[in-house]
Write a protein that holds these residues in place. Structure first.
Motif, PDB file in Angstrom:
ATOM      1  N   SER A  47      82.675  83.971  46.605  1.00 60.72           N
ATOM      2  CA  SER A  47      81.405  84.666  46.303  1.00 60.72           C
ATOM      3  C   SER A  47      81.194  84.942  44.825  1.00 60.72           C
ATOM      4  CB  SER A  47      81.298  85.969  47.099  1.00 60.72           C
ATOM      5  OG  SER A  47      82.420  86.259  47.816  1.00 60.72           O
ATOM      6  N   CYS A  48      81.906  84.252  43.962  1.00 62.52           N
ATOM      7  CA  CYS A  48      81.724  84.407  42.515  1.00 62.52           C
ATOM      8  C   CYS A  48      81.982  85.842  42.093  1.00 62.52           C
ATOM      9  CB  CYS A  48      80.318  83.958  42.095  1.00 62.52           C
ATOM     10  SG  CYS A  48      80.178  83.637  40.333  1.00 62.52           S
ATOM     11  N   ALA A  49      83.053  86.431  42.644  1.00 60.11           N
ATOM     12  CA  ALA A  49      83.310  87.839  42.368  1.00 60.11           C
ATOM     13  C   ALA A  49      84.760  88.134  42.017  1.00 60.11           C
ATOM     14  CB  ALA A  49      82.907  88.670  43.581  1.00 60.11           C
ATOM     15  N   CYS A  50      85.568  87.089  41.720  1.00 63.85           N
ATOM     16  CA  CYS A  50      86.976  87.394  41.440  1.00 63.85           C
ATOM     17  C   CYS A  50      87.554  86.617  40.251  1.00 63.85           C
ATOM     18  CB  CYS A  50      87.838  87.126  42.677  1.00 63.85           C
ATOM     19  SG  CYS A  50      88.087  85.375  43.036  1.00 63.85           S
ATOM     20  N   ALA A  51      87.045  85.450  39.971  1.00 64.83           N
ATOM     21  CA  ALA A  51      87.531  84.596  38.869  1.00 64.83           C
ATOM     22  C   ALA A  51      88.945  84.059  39.083  1.00 64.83           C
ATOM     23  CB  ALA A  51      87.440  85.313  37.522  1.00 64.83           C
ATOM     24  N   THR A  52      89.452  84.124  40.316  1.00 61.53           N
ATOM     25  CA  THR A  52      90.796  83.575  40.563  1.00 61.53           C
ATOM     26  C   THR A  52      90.729  82.138  41.117  1.00 61.53           C
ATOM     27  OG1 THR A  52      90.945  84.536  42.790  1.00 61.53           O
ATOM     28  CG2 THR A  52      91.790  85.861  40.960  1.00 61.53           C
ATOM     29  N   CYS A  53      89.613  81.502  40.887  1.00 63.84           N
ATOM     30  CA  CYS A  53      89.484  80.076  41.242  1.00 63.84           C
ATOM     31  C   CYS A  53      89.189  79.276  39.966  1.00 63.84           C
ATOM     32  CB  CYS A  53      88.390  79.872  42.273  1.00 63.84           C
ATOM     33  SG  CYS A  53      86.768  80.347  41.640  1.00 63.84           S
ATOM     34  N   HIS A  54      89.592  79.852  38.839  1.00 68.74           N
ATOM     35  CA  HIS A  54      89.358  79.256  37.514  1.00 68.74           C
ATOM     36  C   HIS A  54      89.950  77.849  37.440  1.00 68.74           C
ATOM     37  CE1 HIS A  54      90.503  79.673  32.950  1.00 68.74           C
ATOM     38  NE2 HIS A  54      89.396  78.978  33.092  1.00 68.74           N
ATOM     39  N   CYS A  55      89.230  76.947  36.805  1.00 74.70           N
ATOM     40  CA  CYS A  55      89.754  75.597  36.596  1.00 74.70           C
ATOM     41  C   CYS A  55      89.188  75.031  35.302  1.00 74.70           C
ATOM     42  CB  CYS A  55      89.393  74.694  37.775  1.00 74.70           C
ATOM     43  SG  CYS A  55      87.621  74.366  37.959  1.00 74.70           S
ATOM     44  N   TYR A  56      89.830  73.979  34.826  1.00 78.90           N
ATOM     45  CA  TYR A  56      89.370  73.258  33.645  1.00 78.90           C
ATOM     46  C   TYR A  56      88.898  71.872  34.099  1.00 78.90           C
ATOM     47  CZ  TYR A  56      92.257  76.803  31.304  1.00 78.90           C
ATOM     48  OH  TYR A  56      92.821  77.985  30.884  1.00 78.90           O
ATOM     49  N   VAL A  57      87.626  71.624  33.895  1.00 76.28           N
ATOM     50  CA  VAL A  57      87.043  70.355  34.312  1.00 76.28           C
ATOM     51  C   VAL A  57      87.248  69.326  33.202  1.00 76.28           C
ATOM     52  CG1 VAL A  57      84.829  69.257  34.819  1.00 76.28           C
ATOM     53  CG2 VAL A  57      85.355  71.507  35.764  1.00 76.28           C
ATOM     54  N   GLU A  82      74.266  82.263  35.576  1.00 78.72           N
ATOM     55  CA  GLU A  82      74.551  83.483  34.809  1.00 78.72           C
ATOM     56  C   GLU A  82      75.712  84.234  35.442  1.00 78.72           C
ATOM     57  OE1 GLU A  82      73.295  84.585  31.920  1.00 78.72           O
ATOM     58  OE2 GLU A  82      72.235  82.683  31.798  1.00 78.72           O
ATOM     59  N   ALA A  83      75.728  84.276  36.765  1.00 80.40           N
ATOM     60  CA  ALA A  83      76.788  85.002  37.474  1.00 80.40           C
ATOM     61  C   ALA A  83      78.145  84.357  37.212  1.00 80.40           C
ATOM     62  CB  ALA A  83      76.486  85.025  38.965  1.00 80.40           C
ATOM     63  N   GLU A  84      78.183  83.028  37.214  1.00 80.32           N
ATOM     64  CA  GLU A  84      79.458  82.350  36.945  1.00 80.32           C
ATOM     65  C   GLU A  84      79.896  82.608  35.507  1.00 80.32           C
ATOM     66  OE1 GLU A  84      79.628  78.148  37.855  1.00 80.32           O
ATOM     67  OE2 GLU A  84      81.550  77.923  36.821  1.00 80.32           O
ATOM     68  N   LEU A  85      78.956  82.524  34.579  1.00 85.22           N
ATOM     69  CA  LEU A  85      79.302  82.772  33.171  1.00 85.22           C
ATOM     70  C   LEU A  85      79.847  84.186  32.987  1.00 85.22           C
ATOM     71  CD1 LEU A  85      76.327  81.044  31.333  1.00 85.22           C
ATOM     72  CD2 LEU A  85      78.737  80.346  31.283  1.00 85.22           C
ATOM     73  N   ALA A  86      79.249  85.127  33.670  1.00 82.45           N
ATOM     74  CA  ALA A  86      79.716  86.512  33.556  1.00 82.45           C
ATOM     75  C   ALA A  86      81.122  86.647  34.130  1.00 82.45           C
ATOM     76  CB  ALA A  86      78.754  87.446  34.283  1.00 82.45           C
ATOM     77  N   MET A  87      81.355  85.991  35.251  1.00 80.25           N
ATOM     78  CA  MET A  87      82.672  86.098  35.887  1.00 80.25           C
ATOM     79  C   MET A  87      83.735  85.358  35.081  1.00 80.25           C
ATOM     80  SD  MET A  87      84.129  87.699  38.239  1.00 80.25           S
ATOM     81  CE  MET A  87      82.596  88.391  38.821  1.00 80.25           C
ATOM     82  N   LEU A  88      83.342  84.323  34.362  1.00 77.19           N
ATOM     83  CA  LEU A  88      84.313  83.598  33.532  1.00 77.19           C
ATOM     84  C   LEU A  88      84.880  84.479  32.419  1.00 77.19           C
ATOM     85  CD1 LEU A  88      82.615  80.079  33.331  1.00 77.19           C
ATOM     86  CD2 LEU A  88      84.951  80.518  34.135  1.00 77.19           C
TER      87      LEU A  88
END
Ligand code: FES
Length: 107
Positions: free
Chosen positions: A43-53, A66-72
């Motif tokens: 749900s774009c609320a934890c940032a523990t699925c971070h990856c490098y594309v 915007e939500a993803e950028l904020a969570m990053l």
């Protein structure tokens, strides 16, 4: 179905097949890829699925919301220009063969 290659924190490469429309996070965690926690379940609320594309293909992806950028802002590992949240990227034919590196830590 889209093939995505994940490079796990150990350096091991794992290629999985993901149903189009599923997120890369869903595809990876359901097939035992190591290196994603996905605490919030996508749900774009934890940032523990971070990856490098793969930087060479970054422009092929839909841009982050915007939500993803904020969570990053909250990722545990170093944030880089190619940082994304894997729960926010949907498998699609355009991403066939994409390589995604997972960080050393998610928490
Ligand atoms: Fe929580 Fe992606 S799974 S932000």
């Amino acid at each position: 179905m889209t093939h995505i290659t994940f490079i796990e924190p150990s350096g091991q490469e794992v290629t999985v097949t993901i149903t189009d429309g599923w997120s890369l996070m869903q595809g990876a965690t359901s097939q035992g890829v190591d290196g994603i926690v996905a605490e919030c379940g996508g749900s774009c609320a934890c940032a523990t699925c971070h990856c490098y594309v793969d930087e060479a293909r970054l422009a092929e992806l839909p841009p982050p919301s915007e939500a993803e950028l904020a969570m990053l802002e909250n990722v545990a590992a170093e944030r880089r220009p190619n940082s994304r949240l894997s729960c926010q990227i949907k498998a699609a034919p355009a991403l066939e063969g994409l390589r995604v590196t997972l960080p050393d830590t998610q928490e």
